[in-house]
Design a protein around this motif. Structure first.
Motif, PDB file in Angstrom:
ATOM      1  N   LYS A   1      39.793  43.069  44.077  1.00 26.09           N
ATOM      2  CA  LYS A   1      38.675  42.135  43.946  1.00 26.09           C
ATOM      3  C   LYS A   1      39.104  40.792  43.369  1.00 26.09           C
ATOM      4  O   LYS A   1      38.556  39.753  43.733  1.00 26.09           O
ATOM      5  N   ILE A   2      40.101  40.798  42.489  1.00 27.60           N
ATOM      6  CA  ILE A   2      40.644  39.538  41.976  1.00 27.60           C
ATOM      7  C   ILE A   2      41.219  38.727  43.131  1.00 27.60           C
ATOM      8  O   ILE A   2      40.911  37.542  43.285  1.00 27.60           O
ATOM      9  N   LEU A   3      42.054  39.355  43.947  1.00 26.46           N
ATOM     10  CA  LEU A   3      42.677  38.621  45.059  1.00 26.46           C
ATOM     11  C   LEU A   3      41.625  38.163  46.068  1.00 26.46           C
ATOM     12  O   LEU A   3      41.701  37.033  46.576  1.00 26.46           O
ATOM     13  N   LEU A   4      40.648  38.980  46.348  1.00 26.34           N
ATOM     14  CA  LEU A   4      39.585  38.577  47.281  1.00 26.34           C
ATOM     15  C   LEU A   4      38.772  37.404  46.720  1.00 26.34           C
ATOM     16  O   LEU A   4      38.394  36.500  47.469  1.00 26.34           O
ATOM     17  N   THR A   5      38.529  37.413  45.411  1.00 22.58           N
ATOM     18  CA  THR A   5      37.832  36.293  44.768  1.00 22.58           C
ATOM     19  C   THR A   5      38.669  35.023  44.868  1.00 22.58           C
ATOM     20  O   THR A   5      38.143  33.939  45.162  1.00 22.58           O
TER      21      THR A   5
ATOM     22  N   VAL B   1      48.744  38.710  38.509  1.00 23.32           N
ATOM     23  CA  VAL B   1      48.977  37.994  37.250  1.00 23.32           C
ATOM     24  C   VAL B   1      49.497  36.598  37.593  1.00 23.32           C
ATOM     25  O   VAL B   1      49.020  35.589  37.064  1.00 23.32           O
ATOM     26  N   ARG B   2      50.472  36.525  38.510  1.00 23.96           N
ATOM     27  CA  ARG B   2      51.040  35.231  38.918  1.00 23.96           C
ATOM     28  C   ARG B   2      49.997  34.345  39.591  1.00 23.96           C
ATOM     29  O   ARG B   2      49.907  33.152  39.301  1.00 23.96           O
ATOM     30  N   THR B   3      49.202  34.935  40.498  1.00 21.05           N
ATOM     31  CA  THR B   3      48.190  34.118  41.176  1.00 21.05           C
ATOM     32  C   THR B   3      47.158  33.619  40.169  1.00 21.05           C
ATOM     33  O   THR B   3      46.710  32.477  40.255  1.00 21.05           O
ATOM     34  N   SER B   4      46.810  34.458  39.201  1.00 23.99           N
ATOM     35  CA  SER B   4      45.824  34.060  38.192  1.00 23.99           C
ATOM     36  C   SER B   4      46.371  32.971  37.278  1.00 23.99           C
ATOM     37  O   SER B   4      45.648  32.038  36.920  1.00 23.99           O
ATOM     38  N   ARG B   5      47.637  33.076  36.906  1.00 20.75           N
ATOM     39  CA  ARG B   5      48.241  32.020  36.075  1.00 20.75           C
ATOM     40  C   ARG B   5      48.240  30.693  36.824  1.00 20.75           C
ATOM     41  O   ARG B   5      47.990  29.638  36.243  1.00 20.75           O
TER      42      ARG B   5
END
Length: 177
Positions: free
Chosen positions: A156-160, A115-119
């Protein structure tokens, strides 16, 4: 990147009420393994939690209690091991709550919240919920709140993010637990 993506589902709002857990193992930026278990919590089930994840008391009647599950997974929680979760505050709280409830020593590991990395990396997304981030990044998520599917999506989010932005912006968001 090497990390473990983790996701818990709970029977109630109590942090020791885990009723399922999934881990997805990533080595050299490739998913190399998965772990999933239902867990028999020592709490009743709250109807709202059942509504979210669909797990009922009858589903966990023969499932192991948390200490048995912990013996299978504790090897992944080491001082320099990165454990990733979407909304990591929730999942690390559940892990800590289960460990405390059973008087099991708390491990030390590194934590990263997608969530933090996406923000940080996608500030223009309408929100940063798992299903929204997956939709925006075209990552399949057919059964949201299934612990294994959520763990896969988190990985997969983190790998993307690693592929698009590199590892440096992600390193800045890693926290010790």
């Amino acid at each position: 990147m090497n990390f473990i993506a983790m996701d818990f589902e709970t029977a109630t709002y109590e942090p020791h009420s885990a009723c399922s857990l999934a881990l997805v193992m990533v080595k050299d930026s490739q998913i190399v393994g998965e772990y999933y278990s239902l867990i028999k919590p020592e709490t009743d089930f709250f109807w709202k939690n059942i509504q979210i994840h669909g797990i009922h008391e009858k589903d966990v009647a023969d499932a192991p209690k948390f200490p048995t599950v912990w013996r299978e997974i504790e090897k992944y929680y080491q001082a320099n091991r990165l454990i990733v979760a979407h909304n990591a505050g929730f999942d690390t709280k559940v892990l800590a709550g289960c460990l405390a409830y059973y008087d099991i020593p708390q491990p030390h590991y590194l934590s990263l919240c997608t969530v933090r990395t996406s923000r940080k990396l996608y500030p223009n997304f309408v929100n940063h919920r798992l299903n929204t981030v997956c939709e925006q990044l075209q990552i399949p998520l057919d059964h949201h709140h299934d612990a294994l599917e959520d763990s896969r999506a988190c990985a997969k989010i983190l790998l993307t993010q690693e592929k698009r932005f590199g590892i440096e912006p992600l390193k800045k968001l890693v926290l010790p637990q």
